[in-house]
Design a protein around this motif. Structure first.
Motif, PDB file in Angstrom:
ATOM      1  N   ASN A  22       0.824  -1.224   0.000  1.00  0.00           N
ATOM      2  CA  ASN A  22       0.000   0.000   0.000  1.00  0.00           C
ATOM      3  C   ASN A  22       0.853   1.266   0.000  1.00  0.00           C
TER       4      ASN A  22
ATOM      5  N   GLN B 181      -0.811   5.841  -6.761  1.00  0.00           N
ATOM      6  CA  GLN B 181      -0.561   4.633  -5.995  1.00  0.00           C
ATOM      7  C   GLN B 181      -0.748   3.407  -6.888  1.00  0.00           C
TER       8      GLN B 181
ATOM      9  N   ASN C 140      -2.340   0.447  -6.883  1.00  0.00           N
ATOM     10  CA  ASN C 140      -3.432   0.183  -5.943  1.00  0.00           C
ATOM     11  C   ASN C 140      -4.199  -1.113  -6.172  1.00  0.00           C
TER      12      ASN C 140
END
Length: 114
Positions: free
Chosen positions: A14, A71, A73
């Motif tokens: 993450n 990100q 993700n």
């Protein structure tokens, strides 16, 4: 080149981000209002997934670099043949539009305001 994101531990996944700076026009031809950059990530099924469409804005300043951060993700991106690409889309005739991209950085232990 392939990037071994499968080696990133589950605990750190993450915190994986791609970032770069981009400049509309730079020292060349200004992109048209409908022109854009496209950011894509390659998933574990060898499909390119669009993450963003980037434009210069309504009144872009060609002397300013804009920041982009994304990100990584999805678990589908954490494989050992991950790739990303940044493509330019615009008119294919006449003077070609210019975008500058710099400071490309992909790593773990990052956050959205890096």
């Amino acid at each position: 080149r392939k990037i071994a994101l499968g080696d990133v531990s589950v605990a750190n996944r993450n915190s994986v981000y791609l970032s770069f700076q981009y400049q509309w026009k730079a020292n060349g031809e200004a992109p048209d209002p409908n022109d854009y950059l496209q950011v894509e990530f390659l998933n574990d099924q060898e499909q390119w997934i669009t993450m963003a469409f980037l434009r210069g804005g309504s009144n872009p300043d060609p002397t300013v670099f804009l920041d982009y951060i994304q990100q990584v993700n999805s678990e589908s991106f954490f494989h050992n043949e991950f790739q990303f690409r940044i493509s330019r889309f615009g008119r294919s005739s006449g003077p070609f539009d210019t975008w500058a991209i710099d400071y490309v950085y992909l790593n773990k232990n990052r956050f959205s305001t890096d």
